[in-house]
Enzyme design. Structure first.
Site, mmCIF file in Angstrom:
data_model
loop_
_atom_site.group_PDB
_atom_site.id
_atom_site.type_symbol
_atom_site.label_atom_id
_atom_site.label_comp_id
_atom_site.label_asym_id
_atom_site.label_seq_id
_atom_site.Cartn_x
_atom_site.Cartn_y
_atom_site.Cartn_z
ATOM 1 N N CYS A 194 0.852 -1.185 0.000
ATOM 2 C CA CYS A 194 0.000 0.000 0.000
ATOM 3 C C CYS A 194 0.892 1.241 0.000
ATOM 4 O O CYS A 194 1.704 1.421 0.911
ATOM 5 C CB CYS A 194 -0.857 -0.042 1.268
ATOM 6 S SG CYS A 194 -1.859 1.416 1.533
ATOM 7 N N CYS A 221 -1.139 3.582 -6.491
ATOM 8 C CA CYS A 221 -1.991 2.959 -5.472
ATOM 9 C C CYS A 221 -2.192 1.534 -5.947
ATOM 10 O O CYS A 221 -2.474 1.309 -7.140
ATOM 11 C CB CYS A 221 -3.332 3.683 -5.373
ATOM 12 S SG CYS A 221 -4.582 2.783 -4.424
HETATM 13 N N1 DGL Z 1 -4.068 0.421 -2.006
HETATM 14 C C1 DGL Z 1 -3.651 1.508 -1.244
HETATM 15 C C2 DGL Z 1 -2.507 2.299 -1.790
HETATM 16 O O1 DGL Z 1 -1.679 1.728 -2.455
HETATM 17 C C3 DGL Z 1 -4.615 2.176 -0.314
HETATM 18 C C4 DGL Z 1 -5.713 2.896 -0.904
HETATM 19 C C5 DGL Z 1 -6.706 3.392 0.096
HETATM 20 O O2 DGL Z 1 -7.120 2.655 0.980
HETATM 21 O O3 DGL Z 1 -7.080 4.571 -0.041
HETATM 22 O O4 DGL Z 1 -2.365 3.468 -1.555
#
Ligand code: DGL
Length: 269
Positions: free
Chosen positions: A72, A185
């Site tokens: 993430c 993301c």
């Molecule tokens: N998948 C995540 C990222 O890479 C988190 C996205 C989220 O929960 O807003 O930032």
């Protein structure tokens, strides 16, 4: 067997797990989808740090993990430095927007970056862009995508709402000859097809799951990991999750169990 803890706010980090299944063997992956607290990208950095600490503690206490992957970008931005100080002997690998490969690969000199508001506002991202823009001058079109993760979590990657949001955000990039887009993301690879259709060109989409997996292999091999044998994946969730999508994202695996950990993770201390 190598024990790897992986977490994200939801389904997005499974795009990193998918890349791991192509490279890592002889390991157990314990994946935590913190869907109770998703989306991280619209929380404060302090809240995200607390969620990240709680999940890490849970993975260490329950599974004695050897390595932790922050699948993430948003959690990496808010928590990785603190986690590295708190757990100095643990292999800890984060996810950062792939600006470097984008700068190297663009032909038009124009790149787009899609990420959550927290990632784009974070010091880590700003420092990365500042350092890399000294190497080559490129035009960077940054776009925060509030609301997109929530829509992706609903499980319909090509919904009308997603198409409308992405059309609004991507049309300035399309009109300005952007040829390379950083998916900053881990949820966004799940809407790659919609992005490609809107860009109407052979756009190069950059995500970093493969680089993360190779880095993990290098570090774990140094610690004696043989990278032989089966790969087991356990998916844990703190809230609701679209179970049917997990299969379609990971595709290949030996074992997968869905474990609800809501009652075990202390979300507020
Ligand atoms: N998948 C995540 C990222 O890479 C988190 C996205 C989220 O929960 O807003 O930032």
């Amino acid at each position: 067997m190598l024990k790897i803890g992986v977490f994200d706010s939801g389904l997005g980090g499974l795009t990193v797990v998918h890349a791991m299944t192509q490279i890592i063997k002889g390991a157990k992956i314990y994946y935590v989808a913190d869907t109770k607290n998703a989306p991280y990208g619209e929380k404060t950095p302090e809240q995200i740090l607390q969620y990240s600490l709680n999940i890490t503690e849970y993975l260490i206490e329950t599974y004695k993990i050897d390595a932790l992957i922050l699948a993430c970008n948003t959690a990496t931005s808010s928590a990785i430095e603190h986690l590295r100080k708190s757990y100095p002997s643990l292999i800890i690998i984060g996810t950062e927007p792939g600006i470097k490969p984008a700068i190297e690969q663009t032909a038009t000199g124009k790149i787009g970056v899609l990420a959550t508001p927290v990632t784009l506002q974070g010091d880590k991202y700003q420092k990365l862009v500042d350092a890399l823009s000294m190497q080559k001058s490129v035009d960077i079109y940054e776009q925060a995508c509030p609301g997109l993760v929530e829509e992706i979590e609903k499980g319909e990657a090509d919904s009308e709402k997603i198409k409308v949001l992405l059309e609004t955000w991507l049309s300035p990039m399309r009109e300005n000859d952007v040829d390379t887009i950083v998916l900053g993301c881990t949820h966004y690879p799940l809407v790659s097809e919609v992005i490609e259709a809107i860009m109407q060109c052979d756009v190069n989409l950059i995500h970093t799951g493969e680089a993360i997996s190779k880095h993990l292999l290098t570090l774990s091999t140094k610690n004696g990991h043989s990278n032989e044998g089966e790969l087991l994946i356990h998916v844990h969730t703190t809230g609701e999750i679209q179970i049917q999508i997990i299969d379609s994202i990971i595709e290949t695996y030996e074992t997968i169990d869905l474990i609800k950990v809501d009652n075990k993770l202390k979300i507020n201390r």
